[in-house]
Design a protein around this motif. Structure first.
Motif, PDB file in Angstrom:
ATOM      1  N   GLU A  83      -4.667  -0.109  -2.275  1.00 11.82           N
ATOM      2  CA  GLU A  83      -5.766   0.873  -2.187  1.00 11.82           C
ATOM      3  C   GLU A  83      -6.496   0.990  -3.525  1.00 11.82           C
ATOM      4  O   GLU A  83      -7.723   1.078  -3.586  1.00 11.82           O
ATOM      5  CB  GLU A  83      -5.250   2.269  -1.811  1.00 11.82           C
ATOM      6  N   THR A  84      -5.718   1.001  -4.615  1.00 11.82           N
ATOM      7  CA  THR A  84      -6.318   1.151  -5.949  1.00 11.82           C
ATOM      8  C   THR A  84      -7.165  -0.067  -6.292  1.00 11.82           C
ATOM      9  O   THR A  84      -8.258   0.041  -6.850  1.00 11.82           O
ATOM     10  CB  THR A  84      -5.204   1.337  -7.007  1.00 11.82           C
ATOM     11  N   TRP A 135       5.382  -1.796   5.263  1.00 14.63           N
ATOM     12  CA  TRP A 135       6.586  -0.969   5.143  1.00 14.63           C
ATOM     13  C   TRP A 135       7.750  -1.817   4.622  1.00 14.63           C
ATOM     14  O   TRP A 135       8.493  -1.394   3.757  1.00 14.63           O
ATOM     15  CB  TRP A 135       6.941  -0.367   6.509  1.00 14.63           C
ATOM     16  N   PRO A 144       0.833  -1.218   0.000  1.00 17.67           N
ATOM     17  CA  PRO A 144       0.000   0.000   0.000  1.00 17.67           C
ATOM     18  C   PRO A 144       0.861   1.259   0.000  1.00 17.67           C
ATOM     19  O   PRO A 144       1.849   1.339   0.737  1.00 17.67           O
ATOM     20  CB  PRO A 144      -0.806  -0.132   1.297  1.00 17.67           C
ATOM     21  N   VAL A 145       0.476   2.209  -0.814  1.00 18.40           N
ATOM     22  CA  VAL A 145       1.269   3.436  -0.928  1.00 18.40           C
ATOM     23  C   VAL A 145       1.123   4.266   0.348  1.00 18.40           C
ATOM     24  O   VAL A 145       2.080   4.862   0.840  1.00 18.40           O
ATOM     25  CB  VAL A 145       0.779   4.258  -2.144  1.00 18.40           C
ATOM     26  N   THR A 146      -0.076   4.271   0.925  1.00 18.39           N
ATOM     27  CA  THR A 146      -0.363   5.167   2.049  1.00 18.39           C
ATOM     28  C   THR A 146      -0.212   4.457   3.389  1.00 18.39           C
ATOM     29  O   THR A 146      -0.457   3.260   3.502  1.00 18.39           O
ATOM     30  CB  THR A 146      -1.800   5.710   1.936  1.00 18.39           C
ATOM     31  N   GLU A 147       0.202   5.243   4.397  1.00  8.98           N
ATOM     32  CA  GLU A 147       0.410   4.671   5.730  1.00  8.98           C
ATOM     33  C   GLU A 147      -0.888   4.641   6.532  1.00  8.98           C
ATOM     34  O   GLU A 147      -1.020   3.877   7.482  1.00  8.98           O
ATOM     35  CB  GLU A 147       1.473   5.465   6.476  1.00  8.98           C
ATOM     36  N   GLU A 162       8.217  -2.388   0.805  1.00 12.72           N
ATOM     37  CA  GLU A 162       8.317  -1.237  -0.099  1.00 12.72           C
ATOM     38  C   GLU A 162       9.664  -1.260  -0.818  1.00 12.72           C
ATOM     39  O   GLU A 162      10.688  -1.583  -0.217  1.00 12.72           O
ATOM     40  CB  GLU A 162       8.181   0.038   0.737  1.00 12.72           C
ATOM     41  N   GLY A 208      -5.360   6.261   6.402  1.00 10.48           N
ATOM     42  CA  GLY A 208      -6.337   7.205   5.859  1.00 10.48           C
ATOM     43  C   GLY A 208      -7.076   6.750   4.624  1.00 10.48           C
ATOM     44  O   GLY A 208      -7.991   7.412   4.168  1.00 10.48           O
ATOM     45  N   ARG A 209      -6.684   5.632   4.018  1.00  9.02           N
ATOM     46  CA  ARG A 209      -7.419   5.136   2.857  1.00  9.02           C
ATOM     47  C   ARG A 209      -7.804   3.692   3.095  1.00  9.02           C
ATOM     48  O   ARG A 209      -7.105   2.972   3.808  1.00  9.02           O
ATOM     49  CB  ARG A 209      -6.575   5.204   1.590  1.00  9.02           C
ATOM     50  N   SER A 228      -5.004   0.993   3.227  1.00  9.91           N
ATOM     51  CA  SER A 228      -3.701   1.502   3.684  1.00  9.91           C
ATOM     52  C   SER A 228      -2.949   0.428   4.460  1.00  9.91           C
ATOM     53  O   SER A 228      -3.530  -0.554   4.912  1.00  9.91           O
ATOM     54  CB  SER A 228      -3.902   2.703   4.623  1.00  9.91           C
ATOM     55  N   ARG A 229      -1.655   0.665   4.659  1.00  8.19           N
ATOM     56  CA  ARG A 229      -0.820  -0.311   5.362  1.00  8.19           C
ATOM     57  C   ARG A 229      -1.430  -0.665   6.724  1.00  8.19           C
ATOM     58  O   ARG A 229      -1.873   0.230   7.446  1.00  8.19           O
ATOM     59  CB  ARG A 229       0.580   0.253   5.573  1.00  8.19           C
TER      60      ARG A 229
END
Ligand SMILES: Cc1ncc(C[n+]2csc(CCOP(=O)(O)OP(=O)(O)O)c2C)c(N)n1
Ligand SMILES: [Mg+2]
Length: 566
Positions: free
Chosen positions: A180-181, A127, A111-114, A130, A116-117, A120-121
């Motif tokens: 997320e996508t 981490w 996941p790109v985001t840590e 990545e 909020g989406r 998310s991770r």
């Protein structure tokens, strides 16, 4: 199905189905929940999707996609877990790239985001997995790679990936999928609509074909070096007829496919010599390395034609085989065009005289090969003897497929049909044989599919995973291990470079032994396969027949561990 709302994951699977993917070979991870949700949806709300299988090792999944394509010409999909799963796909990617095998390779991207989406991770691996450039691992091997940025791109990107994978020269493509996508919902135009981009298939221009035919006709001593095969049953038949009419021997040095039947009068075996020495015209058919320039050189006045989907193998930095004429395009189309052009002319009497000389030489050579193979029995089992026994086993099964990875050599076999014999790719990413056999068997569970592999190659194939898949998916392959308890090829390479060296003189050559070996019969039996060990040459045929009977009556896998001479 009309416009509808679904996750990007669901749309991706549906779009893959629409471009012809029958199966998804998946090794799942924390990046997969949106895909798993889509596959579990039985409401009928979602469009049709491919059948998805859990494959316990990514290397197995890649080999299965490879083997399925060889059998059907239909590219399949492999899904792996982020960078770690992708790394296990790399050998399969090397093999697929070398053989121009199209397939869709996907792996998650952490996941790109840590926070909020949705998606998310959520755990530390988010981490830990990545990378700055995950694609770099596979980029050199694929024709196209991209990261899915927005859900609504799915349809266009799959269509583009499919068109690129299937364009000449064909090959694998890769897309990474941020979680997320993949989990995002969007509105998709009919995901089941037919693909919108036609692949670009190329073939040589008519004047190039005419020039090649002219060279072939005028040659006094033409020879064909075939490695990748003629590309289709029609081209196989056409090449058999062309070489018969024009008296052109076909050398199968390190061939991965059969170009003409092994008992064809122009089948010149697998040795470069003596065919290269007095050739005045050489035609290479999809041949990466048709001889070793270190030891073999064509005559200076010899004209050389190279043909194939990428006849000068542009992916490789170093490759200096001369080409006076290069015919780029689908091998099958090129051979068919060439055969049609040659048919417009009658062969001269010189070709007829040449025919009897070559046929006599190939007959004598084949007799030598068969005599040497038979000489292996009954004292000890050789690889050539196993080839003879397997040939006999499949004589009444024209549908049989034999795959060889440091297994049965081609020359002693008797195979008359195309698409029956497959040698591991010349990229040499070992562990290809069993998974490719599984993929081939998946295309037709009633076919007799035999993987003949060295003991080292068997271990590289991740046998626990391979036998698990064979049992789980009802794939009744026959595995024949040609077991010399060593990496014989490594020994041969050492002897070749240092014939008088210390290693040759040592009692036990370092870094070649596979002793003590696990009991391979028990490894197969762990997945409830029929399995037997054969040491006595007199027992090999009976064991093969029993294994075949087991497969034909129960539809379940079998394995024979054959002790072969080192
Ligand atoms: C993934 C991979 N690792 C290592 C090698 C190097 N290698 C080439 S041949 C070979 C030995 C193969 O042994 P086996 O399958 O038992 O056949 P044998 O040579 O004994 O007939 C090895 C280790 C390779 N080609 N691929
Ligand atoms: Mg071995």
């Amino acid at each position: 199905m009309p416009r509808s709302q679904m996750t990007a994951g669901a749309a991706l699977l549906a779009r893959l189905k629409a471009v012809g993917v029958d199966y998804v070979f998946a090794n799942a991870g924390t990046d997969f929940p949106p895909l798993i949700e889509a596959l579990a949806d039985t409401t009928g709300r979602l469009p049709p999707m491919p059948e998805a299988f859990a494959i316990p090792h990514e290397h197995t999944a890649m080999g299965m996609a490879h083997g399925y394509y060889l059998a059907t010409g239909r590219p399949q999909a492999v899904f792996a877990h982020t960078n770690v799963g992708l790394s296990n796909c790399v050998i399969g990617g090397i093999n697929a790239a070398a053989e121009h095998i199209p397939m869709f390779l996907f792996s998650g991207r952490t996941p790109v985001t840590e926070a909020g989406r949705f998606g998310s991770r959520s755990i530390p691996i988010g981490w830990g997995q990545e990378m700055r450039d995950q694609h770099a691992m596979i980029r050199e091997l694929v024709k196209w790679d991209y990261e899915l940025r927005f859900p609504e791109q799915v349809g266009d990107l799959v269509d583009r990936a499919a068109a690129i994978a299937l364009s000449t020269p064909k090959g694998p493509v890769y897309m990474s999928l941020p979680r997320e996508t993949l989990a995002e919902t969007a509105t998709f135009e009919d995901p089941s609509a037919p693909p919108r981009i036609a692949p670009a298939r190329s073939q040589p221009a008519p004047d190039e074909i005419a020039r090649a035919a002219d060279l072939l006709r005028k040659a006094k001593s033409p020879v064909i070096f075939a490695q990748g095969g003629p590309g289709s049953p029609d081209a196989f038949a056409a090449l058999g007829e062309l070489t018969d009419t024009w008296a052109i021997p076909v050398v199968h040095y390190w061939a991965t496919r059969l170009a003409i039947p092994t008992d064809h009068p122009m089948f010149a075996g697998a040795e470069v010599r003596p065919w290269l020495d007095d050739a005045d015209l050489i035609m290479m058919i999809d041949a990466l390395a048709p001889w070793a320039p270190e030891t073999d050189t064509p005559r200076a006045d010899c004209k050389i034609i190279q043909l194939g989907p990428d006849p000068i193998f542009s992916r490789f930095p170093v490759r200096g085989y001369r080409a006076d004429l290069t015919l780029a395009g689908e091998t099958s189309a090129t051979i068919l065009a060439l055969a049609a052009e040659m048919k417009r002319h009658a062969p001269p009497t010189a070709a007829k005289r040449r025919y009897s000389r070559i046929a006599k030489a190939t007959r004598a050579h084949r007799a030598d090969v068969l005599r040497a193979a038979e000489a292996g029995a009954p004292a000890r089992i050789t690889k050539a003897w196993v080839s003879r026994c397997i040939s006999a086993l499949i004589a009444d099964r024209p549908d049989a497929a034999v795959l060889s990875e440091l297994g049965c050599p081609l020359a002693p076999m008797t195979i008359q049909l195309p698409d029956c014999w497959y040698q591991a790719p010349n990229s040499g990413g070992l562990g290809w044989g069993l998974p490719a056999a599984l993929g081939m068997q998946l295309a037709d569970r009633n076919r007799l599919v035999i993987a003949t592999v060295g003991d080292g190659s068997y271990i590289f194939a991740n046998p626990l995973a391979s036998h698990q898949v064979a049992e789980a998916l009802d794939l009744p392959i026959l595995t024949v291990i040609l077991n010399n308890v060593e990496w014989g090829a490594v020994r041969t390479a050492t002897v070749g470079m240092y014939p008088e060296g210390k290693a040759v003189g040592s009692n036990a050559m370092p870094l070649t032994s596979l002793a003590p070996q696990p009991d391979f019969v028990k490894v197969a039996e762990a997945s409830r396969a029929w399995a037997r060990r054969v040491e006595d040459p007199a027992e090999l045929t009976e064991a093969l027949v029993a294994a075949r009977r087991h497969i034909e009556t129960t539809g379940r896998q079998a394995l024979i561990d054959v002790a072969v001479a080192a």
